[in-house]
Write an enzyme that holds these catalytic residues in place. Structure first.
Site, PDB file in Angstrom:
ATOM      1  N   HIS A  50      39.489  87.355  56.312  1.00 43.78           N
ATOM      2  CA  HIS A  50      39.619  88.777  56.667  1.00 43.78           C
ATOM      3  C   HIS A  50      40.583  89.042  57.803  1.00 43.78           C
ATOM      4  O   HIS A  50      41.341  89.686  57.944  1.00 43.78           O
ATOM      5  CB  HIS A  50      38.363  89.524  56.858  1.00 43.78           C
ATOM      6  CG  HIS A  50      37.426  89.638  55.501  1.00 43.78           C
ATOM      7  ND1 HIS A  50      36.341  89.348  55.901  1.00 43.78           N
ATOM      8  CD2 HIS A  50      37.675  89.843  54.266  1.00 43.78           C
ATOM      9  CE1 HIS A  50      35.603  89.286  54.684  1.00 43.78           C
ATOM     10  NE2 HIS A  50      36.408  89.705  53.601  1.00 43.78           N
ATOM     11  N   HIS A  99      35.140  87.450  58.092  1.00 50.27           N
ATOM     12  CA  HIS A  99      35.328  86.115  58.390  1.00 50.27           C
ATOM     13  C   HIS A  99      36.723  86.072  58.813  1.00 50.27           C
ATOM     14  O   HIS A  99      37.712  86.961  58.632  1.00 50.27           O
ATOM     15  CB  HIS A  99      34.943  85.429  57.281  1.00 50.27           C
ATOM     16  CG  HIS A  99      35.256  85.621  55.975  1.00 50.27           C
ATOM     17  ND1 HIS A  99      36.758  85.502  55.792  1.00 50.27           N
ATOM     18  CD2 HIS A  99      34.824  85.824  54.627  1.00 50.27           C
ATOM     19  CE1 HIS A  99      37.170  85.946  54.546  1.00 50.27           C
ATOM     20  NE2 HIS A  99      36.009  86.042  53.851  1.00 50.27           N
ATOM     21  N   LYS A 157      30.209  80.358  51.623  1.00 50.21           N
ATOM     22  CA  LYS A 157      28.938  80.066  52.150  1.00 50.21           C
ATOM     23  C   LYS A 157      28.094  78.887  51.845  1.00 50.21           C
ATOM     24  O   LYS A 157      27.521  78.337  52.536  1.00 50.21           O
ATOM     25  CB  LYS A 157      28.104  81.307  51.550  1.00 50.21           C
ATOM     26  CG  LYS A 157      28.337  82.618  52.343  1.00 50.21           C
ATOM     27  CD  LYS A 157      27.349  83.708  51.804  1.00 50.21           C
ATOM     28  CE  LYS A 157      27.929  85.152  52.266  1.00 50.21           C
ATOM     29  NZ  LYS A 157      27.678  86.142  51.406  1.00 50.21           N
ATOM     30  N   CYS A 211      34.735  81.615  36.579  1.00 53.11           N
ATOM     31  CA  CYS A 211      35.955  82.413  37.032  1.00 53.11           C
ATOM     32  C   CYS A 211      36.631  81.492  38.156  1.00 53.11           C
ATOM     33  O   CYS A 211      35.961  80.689  38.962  1.00 53.11           O
ATOM     34  CB  CYS A 211      35.444  83.518  37.926  1.00 53.11           C
ATOM     35  SG  CYS A 211      36.472  84.137  39.278  1.00 53.11           S
ATOM     36  N   HIS A 240      35.819  82.395  41.951  1.00 49.64           N
ATOM     37  CA  HIS A 240      34.604  82.574  42.464  1.00 49.64           C
ATOM     38  C   HIS A 240      33.318  81.433  42.155  1.00 49.64           C
ATOM     39  O   HIS A 240      32.579  81.338  42.429  1.00 49.64           O
ATOM     40  CB  HIS A 240      34.022  84.038  42.335  1.00 49.64           C
ATOM     41  CG  HIS A 240      34.541  84.936  42.982  1.00 49.64           C
ATOM     42  ND1 HIS A 240      35.915  85.684  42.381  1.00 49.64           N
ATOM     43  CD2 HIS A 240      34.700  85.414  44.262  1.00 49.64           C
ATOM     44  CE1 HIS A 240      36.422  86.564  43.216  1.00 49.64           C
ATOM     45  NE2 HIS A 240      35.728  86.341  44.352  1.00 49.64           N
ATOM     46  N   CYS A 245      33.470  89.393  36.017  1.00 47.02           N
ATOM     47  CA  CYS A 245      33.087  88.649  37.208  1.00 47.02           C
ATOM     48  C   CYS A 245      32.894  89.688  38.307  1.00 47.02           C
ATOM     49  O   CYS A 245      33.794  90.406  38.794  1.00 47.02           O
ATOM     50  CB  CYS A 245      34.433  87.845  37.618  1.00 47.02           C
ATOM     51  SG  CYS A 245      33.958  87.070  39.309  1.00 47.02           S
ATOM     52  N   CYS A 255      35.068  89.281  41.373  1.00 49.14           N
ATOM     53  CA  CYS A 255      36.516  89.998  41.181  1.00 49.14           C
ATOM     54  C   CYS A 255      36.274  91.510  41.310  1.00 49.14           C
ATOM     55  O   CYS A 255      37.253  92.192  41.412  1.00 49.14           O
ATOM     56  CB  CYS A 255      37.198  89.439  40.161  1.00 49.14           C
ATOM     57  SG  CYS A 255      37.677  87.663  40.159  1.00 49.14           S
ATOM     58  N   LYS A 308      38.290  74.827  51.337  1.00 49.70           N
ATOM     59  CA  LYS A 308      37.775  76.502  51.101  1.00 49.70           C
ATOM     60  C   LYS A 308      36.648  77.023  51.770  1.00 49.70           C
ATOM     61  O   LYS A 308      35.714  76.411  51.788  1.00 49.70           O
ATOM     62  CB  LYS A 308      37.900  76.575  49.404  1.00 49.70           C
ATOM     63  CG  LYS A 308      38.214  78.075  48.996  1.00 49.70           C
ATOM     64  CD  LYS A 308      37.887  78.176  47.598  1.00 49.70           C
ATOM     65  CE  LYS A 308      38.141  79.857  47.426  1.00 49.70           C
ATOM     66  NZ  LYS A 308      37.861  80.365  46.056  1.00 49.70           N
TER      67      LYS A 308
HETATM   68  N1  MSP Z   1      37.927  95.205  48.257  1.00 47.09           N
HETATM   69  C1  MSP Z   1      39.210  94.263  47.742  1.00 47.09           C
HETATM   70  C2  MSP Z   1      40.483  94.921  47.915  1.00 47.09           C
HETATM   71  C3  MSP Z   1      40.655  96.182  47.574  1.00 47.09           C
HETATM   72  S1  MSP Z   1      42.347  96.671  48.374  1.00 47.09           S
HETATM   73  C4  MSP Z   1      42.405  98.234  47.662  1.00 47.09           C
HETATM   74  C5  MSP Z   1      38.941  92.659  48.338  1.00 47.09           C
HETATM   75  N2  MSP Z   1      38.030  92.609  49.334  1.00 47.09           N
HETATM   76  S2  MSP Z   1      37.756  91.306  50.040  1.00 47.09           S
HETATM   77  O1  MSP Z   1      36.935  91.729  51.141  1.00 47.09           O
HETATM   78  O2  MSP Z   1      37.317  90.301  49.083  1.00 47.09           O
HETATM   79  O3  MSP Z   1      38.935  90.708  50.548  1.00 47.09           O
HETATM   80  C6  MSP Z   1      39.815  91.569  51.423  1.00 47.09           C
HETATM   81  C7  MSP Z   1      41.164  90.650  51.925  1.00 47.09           C
HETATM   82  O4  MSP Z   1      40.763  89.514  52.394  1.00 47.09           O
HETATM   83  C8  MSP Z   1      41.960  90.522  50.338  1.00 47.09           C
HETATM   84  O5  MSP Z   1      43.325  90.745  50.800  1.00 47.09           O
HETATM   85  C9  MSP Z   1      41.846  89.062  50.510  1.00 47.09           C
HETATM   86  O6  MSP Z   1      42.936  88.322  49.825  1.00 47.09           O
HETATM   87  C10 MSP Z   1      41.729  88.570  52.013  1.00 47.09           C
HETATM   88  N3  MSP Z   1      40.850  87.285  52.296  1.00 47.09           N
HETATM   89  C11 MSP Z   1      39.577  86.922  51.818  1.00 47.09           C
HETATM   90  N4  MSP Z   1      39.500  85.718  52.162  1.00 47.09           N
HETATM   91  C12 MSP Z   1      40.599  85.235  52.501  1.00 47.09           C
HETATM   92  C13 MSP Z   1      40.808  83.762  52.997  1.00 47.09           C
HETATM   93  N5  MSP Z   1      40.057  82.843  53.021  1.00 47.09           N
HETATM   94  N6  MSP Z   1      42.228  83.659  53.483  1.00 47.09           N
HETATM   95  C14 MSP Z   1      43.073  84.813  53.687  1.00 47.09           C
HETATM   96  N7  MSP Z   1      42.527  86.042  53.466  1.00 47.09           N
HETATM   97  C15 MSP Z   1      41.464  86.280  52.444  1.00 47.09           C
HETATM   98  O7  MSP Z   1      39.284  91.924  47.725  1.00 47.09           O
END
Ligand code: MSP
Length: 519
Positions: free
Chosen positions: A21, A18, A302, A144, A147, A126, A129, A299
């Site tokens: 990411h 999304h 889904k 949490c 989440h 959780c 997390c 925020k």
């Molecule tokens: N798998 C773990 C990270 C392990 S690193 C050794 C994880 N994955 S995640 O898919 O939940 O998130 C991946 C990255 O995307 C994280 O740095 C997270 O902060 C970032 N983001 C996820 N949603 C986000 C937003 N809405 N806005 C900005 N970044 C966000 O955590």
């Protein structure tokens, strides 16, 4: 700077990518591309995090094996980064065999060292997390905070990592390296968290969580997410425990910048340094914790139905290059703060900055040069260069902002240079000079603008690589030139602008067209 190694967080593959990411990967790519303009030896690592209960549950719900789900979704992340021109050097998947093997060896080394021990435990888990939480981490309703879910009570015999052993060393490192955590205001949060840390569970019973790397010699336990996930940063470079690491590891570790979201700073600023210390490896130079992206100030979730895929934005606006989205996302927030995405703001900002100010400036200057001088720069046009100081100052301040990972602020300096150049054109009115037959003066003005446009092309390149390349092509400019070698005198007498080549580098996003496409 001898070398530059940058990493992103690796994304969970229980869903498709999304815009949150994408925000992180774009930000990292922009930083990476800027530093490729300053240094010859560079490496950019990203990837996907594929083990854990979340993946296990999602794959079961979708009637697939965990590996099938990982293969399908990991590919979606790769496809998205390709569409966004996120130009990484390596994409690691934590299900890659070489990674799993080294993770097992790391685990064993820590067991042998006495840093990992077995312990019965009851805690609040959780799965969002992928971590145990303590009572005080929860909201008043026992949820949490990240989440908004009630953690489950887990009672197991797990392996534990002696985080407490490294507490003082980590506190000392943070206090003596103010540049370790960026932005610096987050360092205090981490120091507060460190006050109350306990040893952490680093495995789960295979009977409860089967989708993980098995502990060597203990088939009842799987290595649980964080040792597995965090180790990617070194296994991807070919780290091996027996000192037999690949050249990439020797060349690039420690990382220059590790880009992560603020939600996972604790894992990277406490767990990760402790693991590295236990392995006798140096710590990364900077951890850059970016903020979160909201959608229309809400925020992304889904349940709210507002999760946006990055490629759907490009499709909805009918844009064939990712540059506008890259520019918008990379400038969405000041260093480390939260940012927001809205369709309206996106359209307005990229139309104003990229089409109206920058693209148009180049287009009309080149057109005038062709109209009045058949595209030819004459020697007498090069006499003075009034904007040069401003352009060279801008390079300095852009570099300075990137040194502090102030990516939005760096872009503001570039746009200020664009605005100053537009003002210079308006003030000097080359079209009036041509009408009054002051041709030499007119040629000087146009040449000054084109000299500055070469600088602008170089500076905007990390944000908008396709637009910058198109600008460079029309200017017959070498976009690969290093920032330190730019003198704002690239355009020489006799430099020819080809009439056939001139076209707008970026067209305004047409709101009606975009709206029609959306429907
Ligand atoms: N798998 C773990 C990270 C392990 S690193 C050794 C994880 N994955 S995640 O898919 O939940 O998130 C991946 C990255 O995307 C994280 O740095 C997270 O902060 C970032 N983001 C996820 N949603 C986000 C937003 N809405 N806005 C900005 N970044 C966000 O955590």
């Amino acid at each position: 700077m001898e070398k530059f190694f940058i990493t992103t967080a690796i994304d969970y593959v229980n869903g498709a990518p999304h815009i949150g990411h994408a925000y992180e990967k774009i930000l990292t790519d922009v930083i990476y591309r800027h530093f490729t303009q300053r240094c010859d030896k560079h490496f950019f690592l990203t990837g996907t995090d594929e083990h854990g209960i979340k993946i296990q549950k999602t794959s079961a719900a979708q009637g697939m094996s965990p590996k099938e789900l990982c293969d399908m979704n990991s590919q979606k992340f790769k496809d998205a980064w390709k569409a966004l021109c996120v130009d990484y050097d390596k994409f690691i998947r934590t299900t890659d065999e070489y990674h799993e093997k080294v993770v097992q060896k790391i685990f064993k080394k820590l067991v042998d060292k006495g840093d990992i021990y077995k312990h019965s435990y009851k805690g609040l888990y959780c799965s969002g997390c992928e971590a145990f939480l303590s009572e005080k981490d929860l909201t008043e309703d026992g949820l949490c905070p990240d989440h908004q879910k009630k953690p489950e009570i887990v009672e197991e015999e797990n392996y534990f990592f002696k985080l407490t052993k490294y507490k003082d060393a980590i506190i000392k490192h943070i206090k003596t390296h103010p540049e370790f955590i960026i932005p610096s205001f987050r360092a205090n949060e981490v120091l507060n968290q460190l006050e109350n840390i306990e040893d952490i569970s680093v495995s789960r019973a295979t009977s409860n969580v089967s989708w993980g790397v098995p502990v060597l010699g203990d088939s009842e336990q799987s290595i649980y997410v964080w040792i597995d996930a965090l180790s990617n940063y070194i296994t991807a470079l070919g780290y091996d425990i027996d000192g037999d690491s690949d050249q990439n590891f020797k060349d690039f570790w420690p990382a220059t910048v590790q880009v992560i979201g603020k939600d996972i700073l604790k894992f990277h600023s406490i767990y990760w340094p402790a693991i590295l210390m236990a392995l006798d490896l140096p710590l990364p130079e900077h951890l850059f914790a970016h903020g979160w992206i909201t959608i229309d100030e809400a925020k992304m979730s889904k349940s709210l139905g507002n999760v946006i895929s990055p490629t759907s934005v490009l499709e909805a606006f009918n844009i064939d290059i990712p540059d506008p989205l890259r520019y918008y996302m990379a400038t969405a927030a000041p260093c480390g703060k939260d940012g927001n995405y809205s369709d309206e703001d996106f359209k307005e900002k990229v139309n104003a900055h990229l089409a109206n100010s920058m693209g148009n400036l180049l287009n009309r200057t080149l057109s005038m040069l062709v109209k009045y001088f058949e595209g030819d720069i004459k020697p007498e046009f090069l006499e003075k260069n009034e904007l040069k100081e401003k352009a060279l100052e801008t390079i300095k301040s852009v570099k300075h902002h990137f040194d502090y990972l102030e990516i939005q602020e760096a872009a503001l300096r570039i746009i200020e240079l664009v605005d100053a150049t537009n003002k210079y054109v308006t003030d000097n009115a080359p079209w009036t000079l041509a009408k009054e037959e002051q041709m030499e003066k007119c040629g000087v003005v146009l040449t000054n603008v084109l000299q500055v446009m070469t600088v602008i092309a170089s500076l905007i390149y990390p944000y908008c690589p396709n637009i910058a390349e198109a600008m460079a092509e029309q200017l017959s400019y070498d976009i690969g030139i290093k920032l330190d070698n730019i003198d704002c005198e690239y355009i020489k007498a006799g430099h020819l602008i080809d009439k056939e080549n001139i076209k707008p580098v970026f067209l305004r996003i047409d709101s009606e067209l975009a709206d029609k496409n959306k429907k």
